[in-house]
Design a protein around this motif. Structure first.
Motif, PDB file in Angstrom:
ATOM      1  N   UNK A  35      30.719  -6.069  -6.360  1.00 56.84           N
ATOM      2  CA  UNK A  35      30.299  -7.411  -6.768  1.00 56.84           C
ATOM      3  C   UNK A  35      29.133  -7.411  -7.739  1.00 56.84           C
ATOM      4  N   UNK A  36      28.928  -6.314  -8.456  1.00 56.22           N
ATOM      5  CA  UNK A  36      27.799  -6.205  -9.380  1.00 56.22           C
ATOM      6  C   UNK A  36      28.261  -6.318 -10.827  1.00 56.22           C
ATOM      7  N   UNK A  37      27.468  -7.030 -11.612  1.00 56.99           N
ATOM      8  CA  UNK A  37      27.723  -7.137 -13.044  1.00 56.99           C
ATOM      9  C   UNK A  37      26.530  -6.581 -13.798  1.00 56.99           C
ATOM     10  N   UNK A  83      31.427  -3.921   6.460  1.00 56.03           N
ATOM     11  CA  UNK A  83      32.697  -4.622   6.713  1.00 56.03           C
ATOM     12  C   UNK A  83      33.197  -5.320   5.450  1.00 56.03           C
ATOM     13  N   UNK A  84      32.308  -5.988   4.716  1.00 51.54           N
ATOM     14  CA  UNK A  84      32.720  -6.690   3.495  1.00 51.54           C
ATOM     15  C   UNK A  84      33.154  -5.700   2.414  1.00 51.54           C
ATOM     16  N   UNK A  85      32.411  -4.619   2.260  1.00 52.25           N
ATOM     17  CA  UNK A  85      32.789  -3.629   1.245  1.00 52.25           C
ATOM     18  C   UNK A  85      34.117  -2.968   1.593  1.00 52.25           C
ATOM     19  N   UNK A  86      34.375  -2.715   2.865  1.00 58.04           N
ATOM     20  CA  UNK A  86      35.678  -2.179   3.278  1.00 58.04           C
ATOM     21  C   UNK A  86      36.783  -3.168   2.916  1.00 58.04           C
ATOM     22  N   UNK A  89      37.876  -2.808  -0.471  1.00 56.59           N
ATOM     23  CA  UNK A  89      38.518  -1.550  -0.823  1.00 56.59           C
ATOM     24  C   UNK A  89      37.620  -0.337  -0.905  1.00 56.59           C
ATOM     25  N   UNK A  90      36.349  -0.468  -0.565  1.00 53.66           N
ATOM     26  CA  UNK A  90      35.445   0.683  -0.572  1.00 53.66           C
ATOM     27  C   UNK A  90      35.782   1.562   0.636  1.00 53.66           C
ATOM     28  N   UNK A  91      35.883   2.871   0.384  1.00 56.57           N
ATOM     29  CA  UNK A  91      36.185   3.834   1.441  1.00 56.57           C
ATOM     30  C   UNK A  91      34.891   4.554   1.818  1.00 56.57           C
ATOM     31  N   UNK A  92      34.515   4.455   3.079  1.00 57.42           N
ATOM     32  CA  UNK A  92      33.286   5.076   3.553  1.00 57.42           C
ATOM     33  C   UNK A  92      33.553   6.481   4.068  1.00 57.42           C
ATOM     34  N   UNK A  93      32.556   7.336   3.873  1.00 60.02           N
ATOM     35  CA  UNK A  93      32.638   8.717   4.338  1.00 60.02           C
ATOM     36  C   UNK A  93      32.582   8.729   5.862  1.00 60.02           C
ATOM     37  N   UNK A 125      27.794   5.934   3.787  1.00 57.92           N
ATOM     38  CA  UNK A 125      27.931   6.500   2.449  1.00 57.92           C
ATOM     39  C   UNK A 125      29.329   6.295   1.920  1.00 57.92           C
ATOM     40  N   UNK A 126      29.409   6.111   0.608  1.00 55.78           N
ATOM     41  CA  UNK A 126      30.701   6.006  -0.076  1.00 55.78           C
ATOM     42  C   UNK A 126      30.547   6.568  -1.477  1.00 55.78           C
TER      43      UNK A 126
END
Length: 146
Positions: A35-37, A83-86, A89-93, A125-126
């Motif tokens: 969500x960063x620009x 939870x929101x980043x997952x 689609x973010x995959x956490x280590x 971490x991701x």
């Protein structure tokens, strides 16, 4: 050399630089997943600002080993953010080592950053699209003196 001479960098702002082999792919990841620009863009680089601190992605033919955390965010509610980043689609280590284990992507780390008045940290971490290892941490407050 006096004390002020030794502390020249202490007054400077710190800014992280992360390599990106494909700047367009990195821009999409940072926008769609995090969500960063960028606040500024120049040929070969993107500048981002989070919490008054800058970091830059720069086009590079080299790549990060991803063997260590290159940049991290300190947050107040790691569970909600993970939870929101997952969801985006973010995959956490996931780590399962003696004395160090993640559960649902979050590790409990005792004794981290005592200088901050914390007894530990909860961390996750991701990797970004370029293989850079990024972290999220929430300090765990030290117990009040009895």
């Amino acid at each position: 050399m006096n004390a002020d001479d030794r502390n020249l960098l202490a007054r400077g702002r710190v800014a992280t630089r992360l390599p990106a082999q494909n700047l367009d792919r990195a821009r999409r990841f940072y926008y769609e997943q995090l969500g960063l620009e960028p606040v500024d863009e120049r040929p070969g680089g993107l500048l981002y600002r989070c919490g008054g601190t800058d970091f830059a992605l720069f086009e590079s033919t080299g790549s990060s080993t991803g063997a260590f955390t290159q940049m991290g965010w300190e947050v107040d509610d790691i569970e909600t953010i993970v939870a929101e980043l997952k969801r985006r689609g973010v995959v956490f280590e996931e780590v399962d080592l003696p004395g160090f284990r993640t559960e649902d992507g979050i590790a409990e780390i005792d004794g981290n950053y005592p200088s901050k008045g914390a007894r530990g940290e909860r961390a996750a971490w991701f990797r970004d699209s370029e293989g850079n290892l990024l972290g999220i941490g929430e300090p765990v407050a030290a117990a009040a003196p009895a």
